[in-house]
Design a protein around this motif. Structure first.
Motif, short mmCIF file in Angstrom:
data_model
loop_
_atom_site.label_atom_id
_atom_site.label_comp_id
_atom_site.label_asym_id
_atom_site.label_seq_id
_atom_site.Cartn_x
_atom_site.Cartn_y
_atom_site.Cartn_z
N LYS A 57 -49.96 -64.25 33.50
CA LYS A 57 -49.15 -65.34 32.95
C LYS A 57 -48.50 -64.97 31.63
O LYS A 57 -47.31 -65.23 31.43
N THR A 58 -49.26 -64.38 30.71
CA THR A 58 -48.70 -64.10 29.39
C THR A 58 -47.54 -63.11 29.44
O THR A 58 -46.50 -63.36 28.81
N THR A 76 -43.23 -72.35 22.93
CA THR A 76 -44.28 -72.25 23.93
C THR A 76 -45.37 -73.27 23.60
O THR A 76 -45.63 -73.56 22.43
N SER A 78 -49.36 -74.13 24.93
CA SER A 78 -50.51 -73.82 25.77
C SER A 78 -51.72 -74.60 25.28
O SER A 78 -51.69 -75.24 24.23
N ARG A 79 -52.76 -74.52 26.04
CA ARG A 79 -54.01 -75.19 25.66
C ARG A 79 -54.65 -74.51 24.47
O ARG A 79 -55.30 -75.15 23.65
N ARG A 122 -50.97 -81.87 26.98
CA ARG A 122 -49.62 -81.28 26.99
C ARG A 122 -48.54 -82.29 26.62
O ARG A 122 -47.56 -81.94 25.96
N ASP A 144 -47.54 -72.84 29.21
CA ASP A 144 -48.38 -71.74 29.68
C ASP A 144 -49.59 -72.29 30.43
O ASP A 144 -50.26 -73.20 29.96
N ASP A 145 -49.86 -71.73 31.61
CA ASP A 145 -51.02 -72.10 32.42
C ASP A 145 -51.05 -73.60 32.69
O ASP A 145 -52.03 -74.28 32.41
#
Length: 375
Positions: A57-58, A76, A78-79, A122, A144-145
């Motif tokens: 993914k990254t 970006t 992400s969690r 999110r 992301d993810d």
């Protein structure tokens, strides 16, 4: 597939059925709008998978950043998996991997001019980005993810599938490695088969296309991994290494990883050294003082005229933030950047699809007409 005994696999199968049922009900609640999905008046691209473990993914997020950053202000979100903080954080030059997580930190170090943010929620994360001082200039958000995070309805959803672990031949966890059923791939606008062999034959490609049975609106691309040159983790302390001057038979490596699957990297390093020893830690592992001492001891006892320690770019972000007392580690610790490479003519087609989506849906476009109850 997990290498489990037949008896243990049979015991896990009922749990997979139960877990799969729960996930399917959740997805149906989103499908029928019983659980809400928020849309935003800004292009949102989601990158994720349905498989436990790394699918790249990254590197794919970084490819999107490289593609878009010169023309658009992007962020970006992400969690921030396994970070030591909570809530929404917008990274700055003082941020550490402990605060925002290793993967967001890797992105921030590589692309210091883009907005890198983390938030477990999110929707809240996107709201904070749009309401910040940078919000009016923001042209797109990369999630992301986030394939399972359906609280946000991404305008473009990218699903990554590992070539070596076909989802059509896998099962729901814990019996298999799937987070949800393979049929949920139909939610994706784009499917990328990652970690594909560069010499993939046309017939191999056709077999995968047939197995995936894509819907008319879905696009399919294939990417492979591309390792870069060794880079020092601590640039001011590092020895001067010139790979061409080091023979394979007198060049020793300790590979230190905290990733899901270090096997491909080890196989790559074995092209350059006959002696590759390995220290494997769990994915997103938080290295401590005892781990550094272990690495140092292993390095001191490593044979060979020339020797180095190699880690991944993601793991390097955690070493950056540590107070390492062993100078020999600082001098000999290197990482290998990881990039993706599209196969055949996929790159140009993918680039056009992404750029067209952002251009047509940016907030200044008259074609953009997305409802939202938030921004």
């Amino acid at each position: 597939m997990n290498k489990l005994s037949p008896i243990l696999k049979s015991l896990l199968f009922p749990f997979s059925l139960l877990y799969g049922l729960i996930v399917s009900v959740r997805n149906l609640l989103f499908d029928f709008n019983i659980l809400p999905s928020t849309e935003f008046k800004i292009p949102i691209i989601s990158v994720g998978n349905i498989t436990v473990g790394g699918t790249g993914k990254t590197p794919h997020i970084e490819y999107l950043i490289t593609l878009l950053k010169d023309d658009y202000k992007i962020a970006t979100l992400s969690r921030g998996y396994k970070r030591k903080s909570k809530g929404y954080i917008l990274a700055d030059e003082a941020s550490t991997s402990y605060q925002i997580g290793d993967e967001p930190m890797q992105i921030k170090r590589k692309f210091p001019d883009i907005l890198v943010s983390v938030d477990k929620k999110r929707v809240n994360g996107v709201k904070n980005l749009l309401q910040s001082e940078h919000g009016t200039d923001l042209a797109a958000v990369l999630l992301d993810d986030a394939f399972q995070h359906r609280s946000i309805k991404a305008g473009l959803s990218i699903l990554l599938i590992d070539y070596n672990r076909p989802i059509t031949q896998d099962y729901i966890m814990p019996y298999g490695r799937l987070r949800e059923s393979a049929g949920e791939k139909d939610r994706a606008n784009i499917i990328i088969v990652s970690k594909s062999p560069e010499n993939m034959t046309p017939i191999d490609r056709r077999i995968i296309v047939k197995e995936l049975d894509l819907l008319p609106f879905q696009s399919l691309y294939f990417t492979s991994l591309d390792y870069g040159n060794l880079e020092p983790v601590f640039r001011d302390n590092a020895i001067n290494i010139i790979n061409e001057d080091w023979d394979k038979d007198n060049f020793s490596i300790i590979l230190v990883t905290g990733i899901a699957n270090p096997k491909p990297l080890r196989e790559y390093l074995e092209n350059f050294s006959d002696l590759v020893e390995e220290l494997k830690f769990p994915d997103h592992y938080s290295f401590g003082t005892k781990d550094i001492d272990l690495i140092h001891s292993k390095f001191e006892h490593l044979k060979g005229e020339n020797k180095i320690i190699v880690t991944t770019e993601k793991d390097a972000t955690r070493f950056y933030d540590m107070d390492i007392n062993h100078e020999s580690i600082k001098k000999h610790l290197f990482y290998i950047p990881l990039r993706i490479k599209f196969l055949n003519e996929d790159k140009s087609k993918f680039d056009v699809q992404i750029m067209n989506y952002v251009q047509k849906n940016k907030r200044s476009s008259n074609l953009h007409n997305i409802k939202t109850d938030s921004i």
